[in-house]
Design a protein around this motif. Structure first.
Motif, PDB file in Angstrom:
ATOM      1  N   PHE A  36      42.011  32.756  42.406  1.00  0.00           N
ATOM      2  CA  PHE A  36      41.199  33.869  42.915  1.00  0.00           C
ATOM      3  C   PHE A  36      39.760  33.741  42.446  1.00  0.00           C
ATOM      4  CE2 PHE A  36      39.415  38.136  42.489  1.00  0.00           C
ATOM      5  CZ  PHE A  36      39.637  38.647  43.759  1.00  0.00           C
ATOM      6  N   PHE A  37      39.582  33.289  41.237  1.00  0.00           N
ATOM      7  CA  PHE A  37      38.241  33.316  40.654  1.00  0.00           C
ATOM      8  C   PHE A  37      37.400  32.099  41.017  1.00  0.00           C
ATOM      9  CE2 PHE A  37      40.962  36.030  38.247  1.00  0.00           C
ATOM     10  CZ  PHE A  37      40.236  37.202  38.282  1.00  0.00           C
ATOM     11  N   ASP A  79      37.959  47.971  45.641  1.00  0.00           N
ATOM     12  CA  ASP A  79      39.280  47.791  46.242  1.00  0.00           C
ATOM     13  C   ASP A  79      39.541  46.353  46.665  1.00  0.00           C
ATOM     14  OD1 ASP A  79      40.593  50.130  45.979  1.00  0.00           O
ATOM     15  OD2 ASP A  79      39.735  51.049  47.765  1.00  0.00           O
ATOM     16  N   ARG A  80      38.485  45.619  46.918  1.00  0.00           N
ATOM     17  CA  ARG A  80      38.706  44.216  47.288  1.00  0.00           C
ATOM     18  C   ARG A  80      39.393  43.472  46.144  1.00  0.00           C
ATOM     19  NH1 ARG A  80      36.894  39.876  50.406  1.00  0.00           N
ATOM     20  NH2 ARG A  80      37.084  38.892  48.397  1.00  0.00           N
ATOM     21  N   ILE A  81      39.089  43.873  44.925  1.00  0.00           N
ATOM     22  CA  ILE A  81      39.795  43.271  43.790  1.00  0.00           C
ATOM     23  C   ILE A  81      41.171  43.904  43.636  1.00  0.00           C
ATOM     24  CG2 ILE A  81      39.821  42.979  41.299  1.00  0.00           C
ATOM     25  CD1 ILE A  81      36.870  42.718  41.318  1.00  0.00           C
ATOM     26  N   LEU A  82      41.198  45.251  43.704  1.00  0.00           N
ATOM     27  CA  LEU A  82      42.468  45.932  43.457  1.00  0.00           C
ATOM     28  C   LEU A  82      43.532  45.553  44.483  1.00  0.00           C
ATOM     29  CD1 LEU A  82      41.470  49.533  42.341  1.00  0.00           C
ATOM     30  CD2 LEU A  82      42.145  47.567  40.970  1.00  0.00           C
ATOM     31  N   SER A  83      43.104  45.286  45.718  1.00  0.00           N
ATOM     32  CA  SER A  83      44.103  45.016  46.745  1.00  0.00           C
ATOM     33  C   SER A  83      44.300  43.518  46.978  1.00  0.00           C
ATOM     34  CB  SER A  83      43.708  45.696  48.053  1.00  0.00           C
ATOM     35  OG  SER A  83      42.484  45.158  48.498  1.00  0.00           O
ATOM     36  N   ALA A  84      43.578  42.696  46.218  1.00  0.00           N
ATOM     37  CA  ALA A  84      43.773  41.249  46.371  1.00  0.00           C
ATOM     38  C   ALA A  84      45.227  40.937  46.046  1.00  0.00           C
ATOM     39  CB  ALA A  84      42.859  40.503  45.401  1.00  0.00           C
ATOM     40  N   ASP A  85      45.878  40.159  46.917  1.00  0.00           N
ATOM     41  CA  ASP A  85      47.275  39.934  46.553  1.00  0.00           C
ATOM     42  C   ASP A  85      47.439  38.650  45.763  1.00  0.00           C
ATOM     43  OD1 ASP A  85      47.999  39.548  50.022  1.00  0.00           O
ATOM     44  OD2 ASP A  85      47.270  38.050  48.619  1.00  0.00           O
ATOM     45  N   ASN A  86      48.458  38.667  44.965  1.00  0.00           N
ATOM     46  CA  ASN A  86      48.702  37.598  44.022  1.00  0.00           C
ATOM     47  C   ASN A  86      49.821  36.720  44.564  1.00  0.00           C
ATOM     48  OD1 ASN A  86      49.247  36.005  41.872  1.00  0.00           O
ATOM     49  ND2 ASN A  86      49.419  37.664  40.376  1.00  0.00           N
ATOM     50  N   VAL A 103      42.472  42.054  37.150  1.00  0.00           N
ATOM     51  CA  VAL A 103      41.759  40.784  36.960  1.00  0.00           C
ATOM     52  C   VAL A 103      42.581  39.850  36.083  1.00  0.00           C
ATOM     53  CG1 VAL A 103      39.792  39.776  35.734  1.00  0.00           C
ATOM     54  CG2 VAL A 103      39.424  41.566  37.402  1.00  0.00           C
ATOM     55  N   THR A 104      43.218  40.391  35.049  1.00  0.00           N
ATOM     56  CA  THR A 104      43.995  39.511  34.183  1.00  0.00           C
ATOM     57  C   THR A 104      45.306  39.082  34.831  1.00  0.00           C
ATOM     58  OG1 THR A 104      44.775  41.505  33.088  1.00  0.00           O
ATOM     59  CG2 THR A 104      43.081  40.244  31.953  1.00  0.00           C
ATOM     60  N   SER A 105      45.736  39.795  35.888  1.00  0.00           N
ATOM     61  CA  SER A 105      46.999  39.394  36.511  1.00  0.00           C
ATOM     62  C   SER A 105      46.781  38.449  37.691  1.00  0.00           C
ATOM     63  CB  SER A 105      47.787  40.625  36.968  1.00  0.00           C
ATOM     64  OG  SER A 105      47.246  41.115  38.172  1.00  0.00           O
ATOM     65  N   LEU A 106      45.565  38.419  38.221  1.00  0.00           N
ATOM     66  CA  LEU A 106      45.319  37.554  39.383  1.00  0.00           C
ATOM     67  C   LEU A 106      45.361  36.081  38.979  1.00  0.00           C
ATOM     68  CD1 LEU A 106      42.514  39.454  41.276  1.00  0.00           C
ATOM     69  CD2 LEU A 106      44.782  38.904  42.137  1.00  0.00           C
TER      70      LEU A 106
END
Ligand code: ADP
Ligand code: MG
Length: 611
Positions: free
Chosen positions: A141-142, A347-354, A134-137
């Motif tokens: 995204f938010f 996983d939708r958050i974990l795999s969200a690409d930046n 979350v802190t790296s996205l």
């Protein structure tokens, strides 16, 4: 089930040690169960006086291990009966059974004991990974994800994964081991009967699975609704002041209750479906036992020598011990399906690409001058509506450039492109001639300081809020920054000075005080490039004076991009660019633009009218 093992592969890595301990103790427990129940055979034989032969002590050897153990066991039992009587021997065998079972329970506890750190550890890891993610996205995204829903995923869904998947890990290791051990023993006692059972079990398993499949979909719907509810709560807490001022309590309550009602229905569906697991497996289990009783009974009645009555009873006892593990496995598969739905949401958050990535060969600027160029920059948030359109803007090193224009004209967007909160769609932005996309993101941002309209502070002390962006700041540094920001006076007036906590988002401070703290924070970071986005527009004019003074000290000798609502504050800027609908329509110094008598002049006149 395949999913389940994939999950294990993903998360169990660091906990292999615990897993091995758990499996070993489970194996031990399974053997102890089988052997303690094997004691039933001699007990039954003695009760019904079925054995008449005399036993002699046999030497133990590996070749005839099983035979000699059984033989000597009978020998000792017989000697005991002849010297102490059958009643005492029965009691003695009972005590042995109790001790064996006690040991078995202890071993079972040890197995669970070692799996617990793994269970909680995996959950901790997942939670930390999401937080890091979350802190790296990127900020973008938010705006697409609702904040409350992200919170729901970080809390509720992680808890769901813990309660369902991780709790099942224990069951999924213990029970198959037990089931396989029992099955092996059953094969050894009577393979005919066991083959028969083998036909029945998969049938029951298939029936159970059919119900389970629908569980995941229902569970996903329920967790999504939970996310909506968290969003609602988050919004309500943030907007409580407005809700009360507009007497909208009834309205928001109804909205919340409606959402709650949907969750209520979904949860009922999930839990009803999951509760089916227990009665269904019980019922199917009883059917299988009845059939086995009938089949095995017939084997004995027909005089088939392969199975004696007492062996059949032992067989039934083991078979009964297999039912429980099978039941637990089926319950665990149901729970796992529920957990999988939550894991998908996580996983939708974990795999969200930046999309904001570091370049492969980043360029470093060791001594930054601070010249900024926007070259034919265009940008769109959604890929359709252009918000910044083919903009060219040159900010010489050390200069102050102001962006003015109506609200919604794209000023803040321009400012967000510089630290790469978003990337340009076309064109480029360069700093000292280097494209911002060719630098490491952290390197790029280390040159910049931001002061925004809403001072963003953290629930911490004054000192820590000012020292936020700097490692090892001393009291003297922080004080010096606070003095320049006109904040020192009010800070020392607070009850604990620099160590006073400022409350959630700085709610114990006035708007002007909050803003001066955020300016002090920017001063302490000492950035070469400064971005001020309507830093004074939330303040009353008295406060604005003090803050404006602080800002002007801050702007000295730095490249500054300032967005101002009150035009009086940017009169002295080296360049003023007027934005309208994503374009820069005019630019020049205050005098030049006033002489032009165009859009800028009209903006100034409008503000003077409002005064
Ligand atoms: P200004 O700062 O000049 O008031 P902004 O740069 O904030 O204007 O906004 C420019 C336009 O972009 C507005 O029309 C606004 O609706 C739109 N916009 C701003 N932020 C977003 C976002 N996160 N997603 C989609 N559109 C946005
Ligand atoms: Mg703005």
């Amino acid at each position: 089930m395949k999913d389940f093992f994939l999950v294990l592969r993903r998360f169990l890595g660091p906990y292999k040690k615990y897993l091995i301990l758990n499996v070993s103790f489970n194996l031990l427990a399974a053997f102890m169960t089988l052997f303690s129940f094997a004691l039933l055979i001699p007990i039954l034989e003695m009760l019904f006086e079925l054995k008449t032969e005399e036993y002699a002590l046999m030497p133990m050897s590996l070749d005839n291990f099983r035979e000699s153990v059984v033989n000597n066991f009978y020998y000792y039992t017989q000697t005991s009966i002849s010297s102490f009587g059958p009643s005492a021997t029965l009691a003695f065998l009972g005590v042995v059974l109790v001790i064996m079972t006690g040991l078995k329970c202890g071993v079972q506890y040890l197995a669970t004991y070692f799996i617990i750190p793994m269970r909680s550890g995996v959950v901790r890891d997942i939670r930390n990974t999401i937080y890091d993610k979350v802190t790296s996205l990127p900020i973008g995204f938010f705006t697409n994800e609702r904040k409350g829903d992200v919170i729901a995923r970080m809390t509720g869904d992680v808890a769901e994964v813990e309660n369902s998947i991780m709790q099942s890990v224990d069951l999924m290791f213990k029970n198959p081991i037990m089931a396989i051990a029992c099955l092996t023993m059953m094969l050894m006692v009577s393979w005919k009967l066991t083959l028969f059972v083998f036909v029945l079990l998969p049938l029951a398993g298939w029936l159970m699975g059919a119900v389970g499949r629908k569980l995941k979909a229902a569970s996903l719907a329920s967790q999504n609704q939970w996310g909506r509810i968290m969003s609602n709560i988050e919004e309500t807490l943030g907007g409580l002041r407005i809700i009360k001022a507009f007497v909208a309590e009834k309205k928001v309550r109804k909205r919340f209750h409606d959402e709650s009602q949907v969750l209520y229905r979904l949860n009922n569906r999930v839990m009803r479906r999951q509760s089916l697991a227990h009665p269904m497996s019980e019922f199917l289990g009883t059917i299988t036992i009845a059939i086995v009783l009938w089949f095995g009974g017939n084997l004995i009645l027909s005089g088939d020598s392969s199975l004696s009555a007492q062996e059949f009873i032992y067989y039934l006892v083991i078979f009964y011990s297999i039912i429980n593990p099978v039941k637990e496995i089926s319950r665990a598969t149901y729970a796992i399906r529920r957990g999988m739905a939550s894991l998908e949401r996580v996983d939708r958050i974990l795999s969200a690409d930046n999309p904001i990535t570091d370049p492969v060969n980043p360029r470093e600027i060791s001594k930054l001058k601070g010249e900024i160029c926007y070259n034919n920059v265009s940008f769109s948030y959604d890929g359709e509506v252009q918000v910044v359109k083919d903009v060219n803007l040159h900010i010489p090193a050390g200069a102050t450039v102001a962006l003015v224009g109506q609200s919604g004209s794209g000023k803040s967007t321009m400012a967000d492109l510089l630290p790469r909160f978003y990337d340009v769609v076309s064109g480029s932005i360069t700093i000292d001639g280097v494209d911002v996309r060719d630098m490491r993101v952290t390197h790029l941002r280390s040159f910049m300081g931001n002061v925004n309209q809403e001072a963003i502070l953290f629930n911490d002390t004054v000192f820590n809020n000012i020292a936020f962006g700097v490692e090892n700041a001393t009291q003297a540094d922080v004080e010096a920054a606070a003095r320049i920001a006109n904040a020192h006076e009010f800070i020392v007036d607070m009850e604990n000075g620099y160590q006073t906590p400022i409350g959630d988002r700085g709610c114990r401070l006035s708007g002007g005080q909050r803003q001066r703290l955020s300016i002090a924070r920017a001063i302490l970071k000492n950035p070469q490039i400064l971005i001020l986005d309507e830093a004074t527009s939330a303040l009353d004019s008295e406060n604005e004076q003090v803050v404006q003074e602080a800002l002007e000290r801050l702007m000295k000798n730095r490249t500054t991009l300032v967005i101002a609502h009150r035009l009086s504050t940017i009169r002295n800027a080296d360049l003023i660019a007027v934005m309208n609908d994503g374009y820069i329509i005019e630019s020049g110094t205050h005098e030049q633009l006033m002489n032009k008598n165009g859009a800028y002049t009209r903006l100034v006149e409008m503000q003077q009218l409002n005064k």
